[in-house]
Design an enzyme around this catalytic site. Structure first.
Site, PDB file in Angstrom:
ATOM      1  N   GLY A  12      13.613  -6.506   1.620  1.00 58.24           N
ATOM      2  CA  GLY A  12      14.836  -5.973   1.023  1.00 58.24           C
ATOM      3  C   GLY A  12      15.421  -4.896   1.916  1.00 58.24           C
ATOM      4  O   GLY A  12      16.639  -4.811   2.120  1.00 58.24           O
ATOM      5  N   SER A  52      14.520  -9.320  -2.530  1.00 59.07           N
ATOM      6  CA  SER A  52      13.206  -9.252  -1.891  1.00 59.07           C
ATOM      7  C   SER A  52      12.164 -10.035  -2.689  1.00 59.07           C
ATOM      8  O   SER A  52      12.039  -9.837  -3.895  1.00 59.07           O
ATOM      9  CB  SER A  52      12.805  -7.769  -1.800  1.00 59.07           C
ATOM     10  OG  SER A  52      11.523  -7.650  -1.251  1.00 59.07           O
ATOM     11  N   HIS A  56       8.858 -10.047  -2.960  1.00 58.70           N
ATOM     12  CA  HIS A  56       7.655  -9.495  -3.614  1.00 58.70           C
ATOM     13  C   HIS A  56       7.945  -8.793  -4.929  1.00 58.70           C
ATOM     14  O   HIS A  56       7.012  -8.363  -5.620  1.00 58.70           O
ATOM     15  CB  HIS A  56       6.899  -8.570  -2.653  1.00 58.70           C
ATOM     16  CG  HIS A  56       7.550  -7.246  -2.389  1.00 58.70           C
ATOM     17  ND1 HIS A  56       7.172  -6.106  -3.051  1.00 58.70           N
ATOM     18  CD2 HIS A  56       8.542  -6.879  -1.544  1.00 58.70           C
ATOM     19  CE1 HIS A  56       7.900  -5.081  -2.605  1.00 58.70           C
ATOM     20  NE2 HIS A  56       8.734  -5.524  -1.702  1.00 58.70           N
ATOM     21  N   THR A 103      11.162 -15.686  14.801  1.00 58.44           N
ATOM     22  CA  THR A 103      10.619 -16.938  14.265  1.00 58.44           C
ATOM     23  C   THR A 103      10.528 -16.882  12.742  1.00 58.44           C
ATOM     24  O   THR A 103      10.036 -15.900  12.178  1.00 58.44           O
ATOM     25  CB  THR A 103       9.235 -17.216  14.895  1.00 58.44           C
ATOM     26  OG1 THR A 103       9.414 -17.304  16.315  1.00 58.44           O
ATOM     27  CG2 THR A 103       8.636 -18.512  14.372  1.00 58.44           C
ATOM     28  N   CYS A 116       6.628  12.174  -1.424  1.00 62.29           N
ATOM     29  CA  CYS A 116       5.980  13.051  -0.461  1.00 62.29           C
ATOM     30  C   CYS A 116       6.850  13.189   0.767  1.00 62.29           C
ATOM     31  O   CYS A 116       7.206  12.203   1.390  1.00 62.29           O
ATOM     32  CB  CYS A 116       4.649  12.449  -0.033  1.00 62.29           C
ATOM     33  SG  CYS A 116       3.265  13.214  -0.820  1.00 62.29           S
TER      34      CYS A 116
HETATM   35  N1  PLP Z   1      16.016  -1.561  -2.784  1.00 63.68           N
HETATM   36  C1  PLP Z   1      15.454  -1.288  -3.975  1.00 63.68           C
HETATM   37  C2  PLP Z   1      16.313  -0.966  -5.145  1.00 63.68           C
HETATM   38  C3  PLP Z   1      14.062  -1.308  -4.117  1.00 63.68           C
HETATM   39  O1  PLP Z   1      13.505  -1.051  -5.287  1.00 63.68           O
HETATM   40  C4  PLP Z   1      13.272  -1.628  -2.981  1.00 63.68           C
HETATM   41  C5  PLP Z   1      11.804  -1.617  -3.066  1.00 63.68           C
HETATM   42  O2  PLP Z   1      11.215  -0.856  -3.821  1.00 63.68           O
HETATM   43  C6  PLP Z   1      13.910  -1.919  -1.771  1.00 63.68           C
HETATM   44  C7  PLP Z   1      15.284  -1.871  -1.712  1.00 63.68           C
HETATM   45  C8  PLP Z   1      13.139  -2.286  -0.545  1.00 63.68           C
HETATM   46  O3  PLP Z   1      12.633  -3.571  -0.628  1.00 63.68           O
HETATM   47  P1  PLP Z   1      11.430  -4.047   0.339  1.00 63.68           P
HETATM   48  O4  PLP Z   1      10.194  -3.423  -0.211  1.00 63.68           O
HETATM   49  O5  PLP Z   1      11.416  -5.521   0.243  1.00 63.68           O
HETATM   50  O6  PLP Z   1      11.773  -3.561   1.687  1.00 63.68           O
END
Ligand code: PLP
Length: 388
Positions: A70, A198, A200, A236, A324
């Protein structure tokens, strides 16, 4: 008991996703760009996966590129649009509560000479549409707003923002990492020009994401290499992950409404019990449309990290509202932007419920949260001062 309530951070891969990926992790390993038979096998799988995801999102396969996350999709979109349209203007707009993938990309572009406006949100985390409209200028080229916030779950007025963007001929990017595969929506119906997601976050594998780019929108390349993914994300192709993400999205769309109802009812039950049994708490964004499984709770007079670590010791995984930075704990910019006092922001915990959570797990969590908060408050000078 081990209870995973951090599904907004990442999700457990669905076993059916792994099953779909297995052939591409073993025998079908060819480079999807190769012209020989091994390449054909993987190339066809990537084509079919792209078509499946596009169909589910109501877009065309040519409008979808695969990325490694993402974060990467956000970067390619925001940097690519900023670069492609810079001759038209250098003013770009985002919200005050974005994920670091957007927030830090905008800050970086600011250093490169772009002018950035961060639009405020109300106490529930909803973007101020009037402030957005007032911020638009003739040289505004891009608006990027997240679909749902990862910390509190608030769903933003994307359709209204899309209309404003269209009226003013501004490119509109949406970070939909927290909503794709979680709630049903169609980017084209919401006036979205670019959309990041994303794998995952919806029970797919890690290391794979996607970016929808509406046909006709220009994105300049920000990574150089070969010709993959319209030259915007060369490298790739990660075939097993692409196949896994398509399977994960397919499964998500099959059970979307049931999953939403189940998660929302577990979440509402959890919140009602916590509200009833623990004094001096605030359930954030409770009054607005939010992600069904997300519950952000501020436990006043406590440190979120102490709650997080105590719960972790008891087998329960949650996340806190602090980040952090070097050796200092900083209160979350999202909670601060919602007007929560810094000392209370530090006492905020996010519980994010997902597909695999059960009522028994929620009951165990309620029981343990009550005990942990009671115990920690007995030790908290702030709480004892408040009680006096
Ligand atoms: N944008 C939002 C709103 C998210 O919650 C996250 C991940 O926590 C991301 C972007 C980033 O996604 P990725 O972990 O796939 O880089």
């Amino acid at each position: 008991m081990r209870v995973y309530l951090d599904n907004n951070a990442t999700t457990k891969m669905d076993p059916r996703v792994l099953e779909a990926m297995m052939p591409f992790l073993t025998e079908e390993f060819g480079n999807a760009f190769s012209m020989h038979l091994f390449g054909k096998e993987t190339g066809n799988a990537v084509t079919a996966s792209r078509a499946k995801i596009a169909e589910l999102l109501g877009i065309s396969a040519e409008e979808l590129i695969f990325t490694s996350s993402g974060t990467e999709a956000d970067n390619i979109a925001v940097r690519g649009v900023a670069k492609a349209y810079k001759n038209r203007g250098k003013h770009i707009i985002t919200s005050a509560i974005e994920h670091p993938a957007i927030k830090n990309t905008f800050k970086d572009l600011e250093k490169d000479g772009y002018e950035v406006t961060f639009i405020p949100v109300d106490c529930n985390g909803v973007l101020d549409l009037a402030a957005l409209e007032a911020a638009i200028r003739p040289d505004t080229i891009l608006i990027s707003v997240m679909h749902a916030n990862n910390e509190v779950g608030t769903i933003e007025p994307i359709k209204e923002i899309g209309e404003l963007a269209k009226k003013n001929r501004i490119i509109f990017h949406v970070d939909a990492v927290q909503t794709t595969g979680k709630i049903r929506f169609y980017p084209k119906e919401l006036g979205i020009d670019l959309l990041s997601f994303s794998g995952h976050k919806f029970y797919g594998p890690k290391g794979i994401g996607g970016l929808y780019i509406r046909s006709g929108v220009r994105v300049a390349r920000t990574i150089t290499g070969g010709g993959q993914e319209k030259k915007l994300r060369p490298g790739t192709t990660n075939t097993p992950a692409v196949v896994g993400m398509a399977k994960a999205l397919e499964l998500a769309y099959e059970n979307m409404e049931e999953d939403n109802l189940r998660e929302a009812s577990l979440r509402d039950y959890f919140e009602s019990q916590i509200i009833e049994k623990i004094p001096e708490i605030v359930v954030n964004a409770k009054g607005v449309k939010r992600l069904p499984g997300t519950s952000s709770i501020t436990f006043k007079y406590l440190e979120g990290e102490s709650i997080l670590l105590s719960l972790s010791y008891l087998g329960i995984a949650v996340s806190s509202g602090s980040a952090c930075s070097s050796d200092e704990l900083q209160a979350s910019h999202v909670l601060l932007a919602m007007g929560i006092e810094p000392e209370f922001a530090h006492g905020t915990i996010r519980f994010s419920i997902g597909r695999f959570n059960t009522k028994e797990e929620i009951d165990y969590t309620i029981e343990q949260v009550i005990k942990v908060v009671e115990k920690l408050r007995m030790l908290s000078p702030l709480w004892n001062e408040f009680k006096r």
